[in-house]
Design a protein around this motif. Structure first.
Motif, PDB file in Angstrom:
ATOM      1  N   ILE A  55     -30.684  -4.359  45.804  1.00 40.97           N
ATOM      2  CA  ILE A  55     -30.496  -2.907  45.874  1.00 40.97           C
ATOM      3  C   ILE A  55     -31.492  -2.203  44.956  1.00 40.97           C
ATOM      4  CG2 ILE A  55     -28.885  -1.016  45.310  1.00 40.97           C
ATOM      5  CD1 ILE A  55     -27.314  -2.222  47.368  1.00 40.97           C
ATOM      6  N   ASN A  56     -31.686  -2.750  43.754  1.00 39.69           N
ATOM      7  CA  ASN A  56     -32.563  -2.071  42.801  1.00 39.69           C
ATOM      8  C   ASN A  56     -34.040  -2.220  43.171  1.00 39.69           C
ATOM      9  OD1 ASN A  56     -30.396  -1.092  41.416  1.00 39.69           O
ATOM     10  ND2 ASN A  56     -30.298  -2.827  40.034  1.00 39.69           N
ATOM     11  N   GLU A  57     -34.377  -3.327  43.781  1.00 46.07           N
ATOM     12  CA  GLU A  57     -35.750  -3.533  44.271  1.00 46.07           C
ATOM     13  C   GLU A  57     -36.088  -2.449  45.296  1.00 46.07           C
ATOM     14  OE1 GLU A  57     -36.999  -6.983  47.155  1.00 46.07           O
ATOM     15  OE2 GLU A  57     -36.454  -7.778  45.190  1.00 46.07           O
ATOM     16  N   GLU A  58     -35.141  -2.195  46.175  1.00 45.33           N
ATOM     17  CA  GLU A  58     -35.391  -1.179  47.202  1.00 45.33           C
ATOM     18  C   GLU A  58     -35.364   0.222  46.620  1.00 45.33           C
ATOM     19  OE1 GLU A  58     -33.200  -1.509  50.723  1.00 45.33           O
ATOM     20  OE2 GLU A  58     -33.837  -3.566  51.076  1.00 45.33           O
ATOM     21  N   ALA A  59     -34.470   0.427  45.627  1.00 45.65           N
ATOM     22  CA  ALA A  59     -34.407   1.752  44.995  1.00 45.65           C
ATOM     23  C   ALA A  59     -35.733   2.041  44.311  1.00 45.65           C
ATOM     24  CB  ALA A  59     -33.260   1.811  43.986  1.00 45.65           C
ATOM     25  N   ALA A  60     -36.321   1.002  43.680  1.00 50.91           N
ATOM     26  CA  ALA A  60     -37.612   1.170  43.000  1.00 50.91           C
ATOM     27  C   ALA A  60     -38.706   1.473  44.022  1.00 50.91           C
ATOM     28  CB  ALA A  60     -37.945  -0.094  42.206  1.00 50.91           C
ATOM     29  N   ALA A  61     -38.603   0.855  45.195  1.00 55.71           N
ATOM     30  CA  ALA A  61     -39.605   1.072  46.234  1.00 55.71           C
ATOM     31  C   ALA A  61     -39.557   2.501  46.784  1.00 55.71           C
ATOM     32  CB  ALA A  61     -39.403   0.065  47.366  1.00 55.71           C
ATOM     33  N   ASP A  62     -38.382   3.175  46.585  1.00 57.68           N
ATOM     34  CA  ASP A  62     -38.238   4.570  47.044  1.00 57.68           C
ATOM     35  C   ASP A  62     -39.104   5.531  46.217  1.00 57.68           C
ATOM     36  OD1 ASP A  62     -36.402   3.879  48.866  1.00 57.68           O
ATOM     37  OD2 ASP A  62     -34.652   4.575  47.744  1.00 57.68           O
ATOM     38  N   VAL A  63     -39.367   5.124  44.967  1.00 56.70           N
ATOM     39  CA  VAL A  63     -40.080   6.042  44.074  1.00 56.70           C
ATOM     40  C   VAL A  63     -41.562   6.052  44.466  1.00 56.70           C
ATOM     41  CG1 VAL A  63     -40.666   6.478  41.654  1.00 56.70           C
ATOM     42  CG2 VAL A  63     -38.451   5.486  42.249  1.00 56.70           C
ATOM     43  N   PRO A  64     -42.107   7.228  44.789  1.00 55.06           N
ATOM     44  CA  PRO A  64     -43.512   7.266  45.206  1.00 55.06           C
ATOM     45  C   PRO A  64     -44.417   6.811  44.063  1.00 55.06           C
ATOM     46  CG  PRO A  64     -42.465   9.448  45.417  1.00 55.06           C
ATOM     47  CD  PRO A  64     -41.512   8.545  44.690  1.00 55.06           C
ATOM     48  N   ALA A  65     -45.440   6.046  44.411  1.00 54.87           N
ATOM     49  CA  ALA A  65     -46.400   5.574  43.402  1.00 54.87           C
ATOM     50  C   ALA A  65     -47.148   6.784  42.864  1.00 54.87           C
ATOM     51  CB  ALA A  65     -47.347   4.572  44.030  1.00 54.87           C
ATOM     52  N   SER A  66     -47.367   6.813  41.548  1.00 58.45           N
ATOM     53  CA  SER A  66     -48.077   7.973  40.983  1.00 58.45           C
ATOM     54  C   SER A  66     -49.456   7.544  40.486  1.00 58.45           C
ATOM     55  CB  SER A  66     -47.267   8.585  39.842  1.00 58.45           C
ATOM     56  OG  SER A  66     -47.014   7.588  38.882  1.00 58.45           O
TER      57      SER A  66
END
Ligand code: ZN
Length: 269
Positions: free
Chosen positions: A258-269
């Protein structure tokens, strides 16, 4: 214990894409237009273009079929469940009634199990949770899946993660959700169930005190009670179970997925 963790890490890395283990989670990439996934007659959690399908710990290894639901109906999708050998754990429980309950207690246990099973099969159609946290900080005293032998007698595999902490340590909700059960259970002691939606349900056991009521809406991190030693225990700890589409699965696997996918939601800056 350390040896076991190393072995377990090797094992997890040997599970290939498209495979799952009993007590694990199968991650299925959804084709465009998919509206949901069913496994064993129950809907699975869907988020970010993937389904996360809970696999029961008693599942026999082999080819399994999930169904992808679309506008045109159900399409079968096969995947492999590969064997996993969980370690054995021998425990001594001083209160013999907690190992061999009397007939009256057995009746109570049956009623309680039916209520819990019904709760694990609940599927609320709300958006899937964003992320998940471990409900209490502490030392892991028993892993999910351990083959339990209590006072020399084999019992069901361990269905959650045990985190040892002092009595009175606050226990936090792992994710946003609704409280469905609060009560005292024979083996589980003071217990709270939280429904996170889409078949994701968490259970918190052996609490010293419960600080929430059935129907309460909780935010992730809100305190739901205190660590204790009620029910069948060898000392104060939190037994934390995570259920997906009706099956208890390894909380550590769910946290990382779940957290791996949640992290993937955050747009790369
Ligand atoms: Zn436990």
């Amino acid at each position: 214990m350390i040896k076991w963790i190393i072995l377990s890490a090797l094992f997890v890395s040997s599970v290939a894409w498209g495979q799952a283990v009993p007590g694990g989670v199968y991650r299925l990439a959804l084709p465009d237009g998919a509206q949901g996934v069913e496994y064993d007659g129950r809907p699975a959690l869907v988020r970010n273009g993937f389904a996360l399908v809970g696999i029961g710990i008693n599942t026999q290894p082999g080819t399994k079929t999930a169904y992808i639901l679309g506008a045109e109906g159900r399409a079968p999708h096969t995947f492999e469940v590969v064997a996993k050998q969980y370690p054995e754990q021998r425990l001594t429980i001083e209160n013999k009634k907690m190992v061999n309950p009397d007939p009256e207690s057995l009746e109570r246990i049956r009623t309680e199990s039916a209520r819990m099973r019904a709760e694990y099969q609940r599927f609320s159609r709300v958006p899937a949770v964003g992320s998940m946290i471990k409900p209490v900080e502490g030392v892991t005293s028993s892993q999910f899946g351990f083959r339990r032998v209590l006072n020399g007698e084999p019992r069901s595999p361990h269905s959650g993660l045990d985190i040892a902490a002092n009595t009175g340590t606050p226990v936090q909700a792992a994710a946003d959700g609704v409280v469905r059960i609060t009560g005292n259970y024979y083996f589980n002691g003071n217990t709270v169930f939280i429904d996170h939606g889409q078949g994701l349900v968490t259970m918190y056991c052996h609490l010293h005190e419960i600080h929430v009521a059935e129907g309460d809406t909780l935010k992730q991190g809100e305190v739901l009670g205190l660590v204790g030693a009620t029910g069948r225990v060898t000392g104060p700890h939190l037994h934390w179970s995570v259920s997906m589409n009706g099956y208890r699965v390894d909380p550590v696997t769910v946290l990382s997925l779940i957290n791996e996918e949640a992290a993937a939601d955050v747009p790369a800056s």
